[in-house]
Design a protein around this motif. Structure first.
Motif, PDB file in Angstrom:
ATOM      1  N   VAL A  72       2.467   3.816   3.926  1.00 55.35           N
ATOM      2  CA  VAL A  72       1.914   3.628   5.317  1.00 55.35           C
ATOM      3  C   VAL A  72       0.935   4.812   5.408  1.00 55.35           C
ATOM      4  CG1 VAL A  72       2.755   4.125   7.608  1.00 55.35           C
ATOM      5  CG2 VAL A  72       4.162   2.800   6.057  1.00 55.35           C
ATOM      6  N   ASP A  73      -0.180   4.256   6.040  1.00 52.42           N
ATOM      7  CA  ASP A  73      -1.378   5.330   6.249  1.00 52.42           C
ATOM      8  C   ASP A  73      -2.257   5.566   5.025  1.00 52.42           C
ATOM      9  OD1 ASP A  73      -1.289   5.201   8.963  1.00 52.42           O
ATOM     10  OD2 ASP A  73       0.262   7.025   8.926  1.00 52.42           O
ATOM     11  N   VAL A  94      -0.844  -5.794   9.424  1.00 51.01           N
ATOM     12  CA  VAL A  94      -0.407  -5.103   8.048  1.00 51.01           C
ATOM     13  C   VAL A  94      -1.276  -3.897   7.681  1.00 51.01           C
ATOM     14  CG1 VAL A  94      -0.300  -5.438   5.826  1.00 51.01           C
ATOM     15  CG2 VAL A  94       0.391  -7.408   7.266  1.00 51.01           C
ATOM     16  N   ALA A  95      -2.398  -3.999   8.265  1.00 48.63           N
ATOM     17  CA  ALA A  95      -3.654  -3.009   8.180  1.00 48.63           C
ATOM     18  C   ALA A  95      -4.299  -2.648   9.317  1.00 48.63           C
ATOM     19  CB  ALA A  95      -4.393  -3.569   6.974  1.00 48.63           C
ATOM     20  N   ALA A 104      -0.780  -0.321   7.825  1.00 46.25           N
ATOM     21  CA  ALA A 104      -0.460   0.217   9.147  1.00 46.25           C
ATOM     22  C   ALA A 104       1.128   0.105   9.112  1.00 46.25           C
ATOM     23  CB  ALA A 104      -0.697  -1.195   9.941  1.00 46.25           C
ATOM     24  N   PRO A 105       1.589   1.224   9.994  1.00 49.69           N
ATOM     25  CA  PRO A 105       3.029   1.434  10.162  1.00 49.69           C
ATOM     26  C   PRO A 105       3.788  -0.095  10.666  1.00 49.69           C
ATOM     27  CG  PRO A 105       1.890   3.119  11.512  1.00 49.69           C
ATOM     28  CD  PRO A 105       0.836   1.948  10.984  1.00 49.69           C
ATOM     29  N   PRO A 106       4.929  -0.121  10.005  1.00 52.48           N
ATOM     30  CA  PRO A 106       5.663  -1.378  10.504  1.00 52.48           C
ATOM     31  C   PRO A 106       5.843  -1.200  11.986  1.00 52.48           C
ATOM     32  CG  PRO A 106       7.029   0.085   9.159  1.00 52.48           C
ATOM     33  CD  PRO A 106       5.679   0.732   9.223  1.00 52.48           C
ATOM     34  N   PRO A 107       6.029  -2.590  12.492  1.00 50.99           N
ATOM     35  CA  PRO A 107       5.991  -2.402  13.933  1.00 50.99           C
ATOM     36  C   PRO A 107       7.416  -1.767  14.632  1.00 50.99           C
ATOM     37  CG  PRO A 107       6.138  -4.547  13.178  1.00 50.99           C
ATOM     38  CD  PRO A 107       6.063  -3.706  12.102  1.00 50.99           C
ATOM     39  N   ALA A 108       7.604  -1.243  15.653  1.00 49.98           N
ATOM     40  CA  ALA A 108       8.727  -0.458  16.076  1.00 49.98           C
ATOM     41  C   ALA A 108       9.724  -1.606  16.436  1.00 49.98           C
ATOM     42  CB  ALA A 108       8.392   0.538  17.132  1.00 49.98           C
TER      43      ALA A 108
END
Length: 80
Positions: free
Chosen positions: A29-30, A62-63, A74-78
């Motif tokens: 992530v990032d 995803v990005a 991209a961070p996974p969706p909350a």
């Protein structure tokens, strides 16, 4: 090198490889994803295909891109 399947567009197959690398932690992530030029070299695809891969990954969440710097995981969706 990737073994191309005839039943799926190349951009889909490259995106699948990148998503797998994200899932296995190769790209955290990032973390920065390969540039369009790097994708062209690694997968032996044309620049338009590489651009489409990165565009679709951004559209799918995803990005994300930082202008002038690159494309990142991209961070996974909350969970809601």
């Amino acid at each position: 090198m990737i073994e191309w399947r005839e039943n799926a567009p190349k951009w889909v197959q490259v995106a699948e490889v990148l998503k797998q690398r994200i899932a296995d932690g190769t790209y955290p992530v990032d973390g920065r994803l390969p540039s369009q030029h790097e994708l062209v070299r690694e997968f032996e695809i044309v620049p338009n295909t590489a651009q489409k891969v990165l565009t679709k990954l951004r559209e799918q969440g995803v990005a994300y891109s930082v202008r002038g710097i690159g494309t990142f995981v991209a961070p996974p969706p909350a969970d809601e």
